[in-house]
Enzyme design. Structure first.
Site, PDB file in Angstrom:
ATOM      1  N   ARG A  72       0.822  -1.085   0.006  1.00  0.00           N
ATOM      2  CA  ARG A  72      -0.030  -0.083   0.033  1.00  0.00           C
ATOM      3  C   ARG A  72       0.847   1.222   0.069  1.00  0.00           C
ATOM      4  O   ARG A  72       0.487   2.156  -0.440  1.00  0.00           O
ATOM      5  CB  ARG A  72      -0.990   0.005   1.163  1.00  0.00           C
ATOM      6  CG  ARG A  72      -2.076  -1.117   0.873  1.00  0.00           C
ATOM      7  CD  ARG A  72      -3.105  -1.188   2.153  1.00  0.00           C
ATOM      8  NE  ARG A  72      -3.594   0.140   2.253  1.00  0.00           N
ATOM      9  CZ  ARG A  72      -4.400   0.570   3.469  1.00  0.00           C
ATOM     10  NH1 ARG A  72      -4.535  -0.376   4.207  1.00  0.00           N
ATOM     11  NH2 ARG A  72      -4.950   1.542   3.337  1.00  0.00           N
ATOM     12  N   ASN A 104      -7.987   8.499   5.731  1.00  0.00           N
ATOM     13  CA  ASN A 104      -6.759   7.912   4.956  1.00  0.00           C
ATOM     14  C   ASN A 104      -5.471   7.928   5.562  1.00  0.00           C
ATOM     15  O   ASN A 104      -5.224   8.747   6.263  1.00  0.00           O
ATOM     16  CB  ASN A 104      -7.072   8.729   3.439  1.00  0.00           C
ATOM     17  CG  ASN A 104      -8.542   8.522   2.800  1.00  0.00           C
ATOM     18  OD1 ASN A 104      -9.294   7.631   3.457  1.00  0.00           O
ATOM     19  ND2 ASN A 104      -8.638   9.323   1.873  1.00  0.00           N
ATOM     20  N   VAL A 105      -4.748   7.021   5.113  1.00  0.00           N
ATOM     21  CA  VAL A 105      -3.351   6.846   5.656  1.00  0.00           C
ATOM     22  C   VAL A 105      -2.436   7.155   4.479  1.00  0.00           C
ATOM     23  O   VAL A 105      -1.074   7.030   4.734  1.00  0.00           O
ATOM     24  CB  VAL A 105      -3.253   5.586   6.067  1.00  0.00           C
ATOM     25  CG1 VAL A 105      -3.993   5.200   7.367  1.00  0.00           C
ATOM     26  CG2 VAL A 105      -3.313   4.281   5.067  1.00  0.00           C
ATOM     27  N   HIS A 121      -6.971   7.909  11.332  1.00  0.00           N
ATOM     28  CA  HIS A 121      -6.461   6.180  11.092  1.00  0.00           C
ATOM     29  C   HIS A 121      -4.828   6.112  10.952  1.00  0.00           C
ATOM     30  O   HIS A 121      -4.422   5.209  10.534  1.00  0.00           O
ATOM     31  CB  HIS A 121      -7.307   5.497   9.920  1.00  0.00           C
ATOM     32  CG  HIS A 121      -8.620   5.344  10.322  1.00  0.00           C
ATOM     33  ND1 HIS A 121      -9.613   4.913   9.591  1.00  0.00           N
ATOM     34  CD2 HIS A 121      -9.342   5.389  11.608  1.00  0.00           C
ATOM     35  CE1 HIS A 121     -10.678   4.947   9.946  1.00  0.00           C
ATOM     36  NE2 HIS A 121     -10.703   5.206  11.242  1.00  0.00           N
ATOM     37  N   CYS A 152      15.753  -0.888  19.592  1.00  0.00           N
ATOM     38  CA  CYS A 152      15.869  -1.652  20.777  1.00  0.00           C
ATOM     39  C   CYS A 152      15.752  -3.004  20.325  1.00  0.00           C
ATOM     40  O   CYS A 152      15.682  -3.897  21.505  1.00  0.00           O
ATOM     41  CB  CYS A 152      14.533  -1.235  21.598  1.00  0.00           C
ATOM     42  SG  CYS A 152      13.108  -1.744  21.042  1.00  0.00           S
ATOM     43  N   ASN A 215     -20.210  12.281  -2.761  1.00  0.00           N
ATOM     44  CA  ASN A 215     -20.113  10.697  -3.312  1.00  0.00           C
ATOM     45  C   ASN A 215     -21.138  10.364  -4.163  1.00  0.00           C
ATOM     46  O   ASN A 215     -22.071  10.764  -4.117  1.00  0.00           O
ATOM     47  CB  ASN A 215     -20.653   9.912  -1.782  1.00  0.00           C
ATOM     48  CG  ASN A 215     -20.064   8.549  -1.627  1.00  0.00           C
ATOM     49  OD1 ASN A 215     -20.021   7.829  -2.725  1.00  0.00           O
ATOM     50  ND2 ASN A 215     -19.719   8.317  -0.494  1.00  0.00           N
TER      51      ASN A 215
HETATM   52  P1  OAD Z   1     -14.915   2.602   1.894  1.00  0.00           P
HETATM   53  O1  OAD Z   1     -14.022   2.006   0.889  1.00  0.00           O
HETATM   54  O2  OAD Z   1     -15.582   2.063   2.659  1.00  0.00           O
HETATM   55  O3  OAD Z   1     -15.794   4.010   1.216  1.00  0.00           O
HETATM   56  C1  OAD Z   1     -15.353   4.686  -0.023  1.00  0.00           C
HETATM   57  C2  OAD Z   1     -16.584   5.576  -0.525  1.00  0.00           C
HETATM   58  O4  OAD Z   1     -15.999   6.429  -1.403  1.00  0.00           O
HETATM   59  C3  OAD Z   1     -17.867   4.800  -0.982  1.00  0.00           C
HETATM   60  O5  OAD Z   1     -18.972   5.439  -0.358  1.00  0.00           O
HETATM   61  C4  OAD Z   1     -17.633   5.078  -2.489  1.00  0.00           C
HETATM   62  O6  OAD Z   1     -19.068   5.414  -3.029  1.00  0.00           O
HETATM   63  C5  OAD Z   1     -16.999   6.492  -2.179  1.00  0.00           C
HETATM   64  N1  OAD Z   1     -16.211   6.924  -3.573  1.00  0.00           N
HETATM   65  C6  OAD Z   1     -15.737   6.150  -4.435  1.00  0.00           C
HETATM   66  N2  OAD Z   1     -15.270   6.902  -5.577  1.00  0.00           N
HETATM   67  C7  OAD Z   1     -15.416   8.200  -5.374  1.00  0.00           C
HETATM   68  C8  OAD Z   1     -15.264   9.389  -5.911  1.00  0.00           C
HETATM   69  N3  OAD Z   1     -14.521   9.386  -7.181  1.00  0.00           N
HETATM   70  N4  OAD Z   1     -15.554  10.686  -5.347  1.00  0.00           N
HETATM   71  C9  OAD Z   1     -16.112  10.435  -3.869  1.00  0.00           C
HETATM   72  N5  OAD Z   1     -16.550   9.361  -3.464  1.00  0.00           N
HETATM   73  C10 OAD Z   1     -16.169   8.359  -3.776  1.00  0.00           C
HETATM   74  O7  OAD Z   1     -13.640   3.860   2.399  1.00  0.00           O
HETATM   75  P2  OAD Z   1     -13.891   4.596   3.978  1.00  0.00           P
HETATM   76  O8  OAD Z   1     -15.109   5.192   4.255  1.00  0.00           O
HETATM   77  O9  OAD Z   1     -12.672   5.475   3.967  1.00  0.00           O
HETATM   78  O10 OAD Z   1     -10.020   1.715   8.099  1.00  0.00           O
HETATM   79  O11 OAD Z   1     -13.422   3.440   4.895  1.00  0.00           O
HETATM   80  C11 OAD Z   1     -13.204   3.573   6.345  1.00  0.00           C
HETATM   81  C12 OAD Z   1     -12.184   2.661   7.086  1.00  0.00           C
HETATM   82  O12 OAD Z   1     -12.520   1.500   6.444  1.00  0.00           O
HETATM   83  C13 OAD Z   1     -10.624   3.026   6.284  1.00  0.00           C
HETATM   84  O13 OAD Z   1     -10.023   4.006   6.801  1.00  0.00           O
HETATM   85  C14 OAD Z   1     -10.132   1.663   6.625  1.00  0.00           C
HETATM   86  C15 OAD Z   1     -11.151   0.834   6.273  1.00  0.00           C
HETATM   87  O14 OAD Z   1     -11.172  -0.351   6.716  1.00  0.00           O
HETATM   88  C16 OAD Z   1      -9.130   0.850   8.377  1.00  0.00           C
HETATM   89  O15 OAD Z   1      -8.191   0.118   7.854  1.00  0.00           O
HETATM   90  C17 OAD Z   1      -9.020   0.887  10.214  1.00  0.00           C
END
Ligand code: OAD
Length: 252
Positions: A72, A104-105, A121, A152, A215
């Protein structure tokens, strides 16, 4: 209300708001070529998060987990910030009182020019000692196939939040305060399925904020927001920032 094109009225709201919160998720980096987690082509479609993104997984099989994060990291290093990251950076630099919070990371908001990003995160770009808890920056694009060791002797892990772990000290508190005080919130590219990040829009709504979701797909939050901009963030955010009278790109 749902549309693609941000209205002039929303532009005025954005320029006139006393305090703005921008909350981002993986969707903001989709147009940079980084996979989201859920949905078609998402990372968790073909990969099991319990084997790759938990402390137990790392303790059981550090090499597999390390390789996933090294991969990643190389993806993030090869990607460039897109128009959505740059519009957020331009907004943050153009008007006072903008809090940028991300799940995001990948470091792309910072690379687009955001001055201060609240990292809920953690980040791929820091490593943490599994024994001492100390963290150090590590900006190499490519990481080796095995987890490196701290001075260490203990192994280092990526300074990201895994499932079941608490968020970094202070980050959630800062994000929660930003949500409580915001009067305009942009929720960009997140499915809103992971708590506590998913609680932030609810906190903002409870405080009377005007919440806008950017979104292309509807989420559990969609019925609750005042306005939805249904399309890719890289197209919509520059239009929105421009409608508010700010430059779409951060000044160099
Ligand atoms: P998700 O993959 O769950 O959701 C991504 C969102 O982005 C979806 O609702 C898509 O519809 C939307 N999307 C896709 N393309 C897009 C675009 N071009 N413009 C705008 N939106 C778009 O990702 P997160 O919600 O970030 O955590 O996930 C949350 C957490 O779950 C992450 O930080 C990670 C993951 O597991 C850990 O790893 C702890």
């Amino acid at each position: 209300m749902e549309s693609f094109e941000p209205s002039a009225t929303l532009g005025e709201r954005l320029s006139g708001a006393a305090r703005v919160l921008v909350l981002t998720g993986a969707g903001v980096s989709a147009e940079s070529g980084l996979a989201t987690f859920r949905g078609p082509g998402g990372l968790w479609e073909g990969l099991d998060p319990t084997r790759l993104a938990t402390r137990e997984a790392f303790e059981r099989d550090p090499v597999t987990v390390w390789r996933f994060y090294a991969w990643r990291r190389s993806q993030a290093a090869a990607a460039s910030p897109n128009a959505a990251h740059r519009a957020i950076a331009a907004l943050e630099r153009s008007r006072p009182a903008v809090d940028v919070v991300t799940q995001n990371v990948d470091g792309l908001l910072e690379r687009a020019g955001c001055r201060r990003v609240i990292l809920l995160h953690g980040t791929l770009w820091r490593l943490r000692c599994t024994a001492e808890g100390t963290e150090a920056e590590d900006q190499r694009g490519e990481l080796g196939p095995l987890p490196p060791r701290c001075a260490c002797g203990a192994i280092l892990r990526p300074a990201v939040v895994w499932f079941g772990e608490p968020l970094p000290a202070g980050a959630y508190g800062e994000a929660e305060a930003a949500a409580r005080h915001a009067d305009l919130v942009l929720v960009v590219g997140t499915s809103g399925l992971v708590v506590p990040a998913a609680l932030l829009p609810e906190i903002a709504l409870a405080g009377g904020a005007y919440v806008v979701e950017v979104n292309p797909e509807r989420t559990a939050l969609s019925p609750r927001v005042q306005e939805r901009l249904a399309g890719p963030a890289g197209e919509i955010l520059p239009l929105l920032v421009e409608a508010a009278g700010f430059p779409r790109e951060p000044a160099p």
